[in-house]
Motif scaffolding. Structure first.
Motif, short mmCIF file in Angstrom:
data_model
loop_
_atom_site.label_atom_id
_atom_site.label_comp_id
_atom_site.label_asym_id
_atom_site.label_seq_id
_atom_site.Cartn_x
_atom_site.Cartn_y
_atom_site.Cartn_z
N LYS A 187 -2.67 11.02 1.55
CA LYS A 187 -2.93 10.82 0.12
C LYS A 187 -2.51 9.40 -0.26
N THR A 188 -3.40 8.45 0.00
CA THR A 188 -3.13 7.05 -0.27
C THR A 188 -4.10 6.52 -1.33
N GLU A 189 -3.81 5.31 -1.79
CA GLU A 189 -4.71 4.67 -2.74
C GLU A 189 -6.08 4.42 -2.10
N MET A 190 -6.10 4.10 -0.79
CA MET A 190 -7.35 3.86 -0.08
C MET A 190 -8.22 5.12 -0.09
N GLN A 249 -13.21 8.32 -5.22
CA GLN A 249 -13.76 7.88 -6.50
C GLN A 249 -15.16 7.29 -6.35
N GLY A 253 0.81 -1.20 0.00
CA GLY A 253 0.00 0.00 0.00
C GLY A 253 0.85 1.26 0.00
N SER A 254 0.21 2.39 -0.08
CA SER A 254 0.94 3.66 -0.21
C SER A 254 1.85 3.93 0.99
N GLY A 301 1.59 -5.80 -6.09
CA GLY A 301 2.07 -4.63 -5.36
C GLY A 301 3.46 -4.84 -4.79
N ASN A 355 -0.98 -8.72 -1.69
CA ASN A 355 -0.98 -8.23 -3.07
C ASN A 355 0.38 -8.53 -3.72
N ALA A 395 -7.97 7.66 -2.16
CA ALA A 395 -8.35 7.96 -3.54
C ALA A 395 -9.55 7.11 -3.97
N ALA A 396 -9.57 5.85 -3.54
CA ALA A 396 -10.69 4.97 -3.90
C ALA A 396 -11.99 5.43 -3.26
N GLU A 428 1.79 16.04 -3.34
CA GLU A 428 2.61 15.21 -4.22
C GLU A 428 4.08 15.58 -4.12
#
Length: 526
Positions: A184-187, A193, A14-15, A40, A37, A189-190, A264
């Motif tokens: 700011k992680t993938e979690m 979304q 993960g991020s 990953g 994963n 961001a999901a 970022e």
């Protein structure tokens, strides 16, 4: 024999996990990355400068955990650091839509898997400075709707951290937790979304005006795992940009100063020495902190009440620094001192409010009101006034204020009624300032020392006002801390490594504030 330190990191794909693995590798660890994963983990390998050991493991399966940890310990024969980062994220389901199975799975991964990893690794954690760091969440400290299982599991992680810190201290294993805010992680961001989070609204709710970067969590992991944090155990370190400090309707950060671009790309660090103001700088913790900043090339303005000690500071530190006799209960003297600082240096980058006095030991009916007033005037009003004047001299890119709390902040004891009250007040002032000043790039933090071997403590020992052996038994790590332990914490909090910490409180107390049992916390007290 393997002499390289070994760090086991779960949720490594993960991020945050990736950032932690890459940072620890830079610090010289042999990193062992665990995640379910496989792809990953392959991406992590591609990003790593050197080969990492990777293990595919589903933490919902106790048998897989057991087999994986057996393989790791057989391969490396040591574990120096465990970072329990893996988690099932918030489902954002209502109470009526949350099943018992969701609770079971969430606790299996977020809490019980951490226990299983520790159980399997313990007999291999025998080297100096072994450490466990649990990644909790701000959701484990503050309630939110529709996060029942996740928030409950993260609160459980915090409790586990403290109980393990007390139990494992005798093995010289430190245990701490990090409570990230919005990162700011993938979690995250999901969730955005899926329209379950409004990140623009969240940024406005964060005093610093942005989400954190995974690397900012990794930096805190790196510090807590290091020998610089050798007296920190049982602490819960909030890394949330000040989110938890804001307690009113409206926005914590004005739209015009939202810093989403910094999520970022980190802004360039300041080049050259910083200007650091330290009160109570002449001895003990203040002196150690001044020496630590000076050793890394910073310029100091050292304030102290004692004239003779100020003269000694001038001799010891040299003319590139300022040393001034100042009574911080006198606002006119504070204003004059900061005018001198302005003339000499032109700015202030870091303000360290260390100066403090305590009650005399005695029953409350024998304590004079004038004495109690002076404690508040020194510890609270004086610190506030110094911070206020420092803020006026901080550059546009911001600065840092480190205030001194105490283990008495949350666990006050008689007969030090005013001292405990003053330190509780200081922590709240920190939080209020953090909520206000975060959008200006000024971070405000509290460091809370436990019993530290300072001249003041030594004087209490000489007068039999405290029982040091008894105190040592009450401290899980079994001994008083050193002024350098606090200086290292202050340096970290004031540094770029703590760039997303704002309004946070860091206990440096050997585990004192985590012990809630009867009897002694340490069986090996020094």
């Amino acid at each position: 024999m393997n002499t390289q330190k070994v760090a086991v990191v779960t949720g490594a794909a993960g991020s945050i996990g990736m950032a932690v693995c890459l940072q620890l590798q830079k610090q010289g660890y042999q990193v062992v990355a665990i995640d379910k994963n496989k792809q990953g983990l392959s991406e992590l390998q591609d990003r790593a400068a050197n080969q990492m050991a990777v293990y595919v493991c589903d933490l919902l399966d106790p048998e897989e955990i057991s087999q994986t940890m057996d393989s790791i310990t057989q391969a490396f024969q040591r574990v120096d650091l465990i970072v329990n980062n893996a988690a099932i994220g918030p489902s954002m389901n209502s109470v009526l839509d949350t099943s018992a199975k969701e609770f079971e799975n969430t606790f299996e991964v977020n809490w019980l898997a951490s226990v299983e990893l520790v159980q399997k690794a313990l007999k291999f954690m025998t080297h100096e400075y072994a450490s466990i760091i649990n990644i909790s969440s701000g959701a484990g400290l503050q309630s939110n709707p529709k996060r029942n299982a996740y928030s409950a599991s993260k609160a459980a992680v915090i409790s586990l951290t403290k109980s393990l810190a007390c139990e494992l201290a005798e093995k010289k294993i430190r245990v701490n937790a990090i409570a990230p805010g919005y990162i700011k992680t993938e979690m995250v961001a999901a969730l955005e979304q899926d329209n379950k989070l409004d990140l623009d609204a969240i940024r406005k709710r964060i005093p610093m005006g942005r989400l954190g970067r995974p690397s900012e969590i990794a930096n805190v992991v790196s510090f807590l795992a290091s020998e610089r944090a050798e007296y920190i155990t049982g602490s819960v370190v909030t890394v949330d940009g000040g989110y938890a400090t804001f307690n009113q309707i409206g926005d914590a950060c004005e739209a015009k100063v939202i810093r989403a671009d910094e999520e970022e790309l980190h802004p360039a660090p300041q080049i050259g020495p910083r200007v650091v103001v330290i009160t109570g700088a002449a001895r003990g913790i203040g002196r150690a902190t001044a020496a630590a900043f000076a050793a890394q090339g910073d310029l100091l303005a050292m304030l102290d009440y004692d004239a003779a000690s100020v003269e000694q500071l001038k001799q010891d530190f040299g003319s590139q620094h300022l040393a001034m006799q100042v009574d911080i209960t006198d606002e006119a003297q504070i204003n004059s001192a900061f005018e001198q600082i302005k003339q000499y240096f032109g700015r202030v980058d870091v303000m360290v409010n260390n100066a403090a006095i305590a009650d005399v030991f005695g029953p409350v009916e024998q304590q004079s009101l004038s004495g109690l007033r002076r404690i508040m005037a020194t510890n609270v009003t004086g610190s506030f006034s110094c911070a206020r004047e420092a803020i006026k001299l901080m550059p546009e890119q911001g600065g840092a204020i480190v205030n001194f709390g105490s283990i008495n902040t949350h666990l006050p004891f008689a007969p030090r009624h005013a001292y405990g009250a003053s330190k509780a007040a200081i922590e709240m002032i920190t939080r209020c300032m953090a909520a206000e000043l975060g959008q200006k790039g000024i971070r405000v933090l509290t460091v809370c020392p436990g019993y530290i071997r300072t001249p003041g403590v030594e004087e209490l020992e000489r007068t039999n006002s405290i029982d040091t052996p008894k105190i040592n038994r009450r401290i899980p790590l079994g001994h008083l801390g050193k002024p350098d332990n606090i200086a290292n914490a202050v340096l970290f909090l004031a540094s770029d490594q703590a760039s997303y910490m704002n309004g946070s409180t860091l206990f440096v107390d050997g585990g004192w504030s985590s012990f809630g049992n009867a009897g002694d916390a340490s069986v090996q007290a020094a």
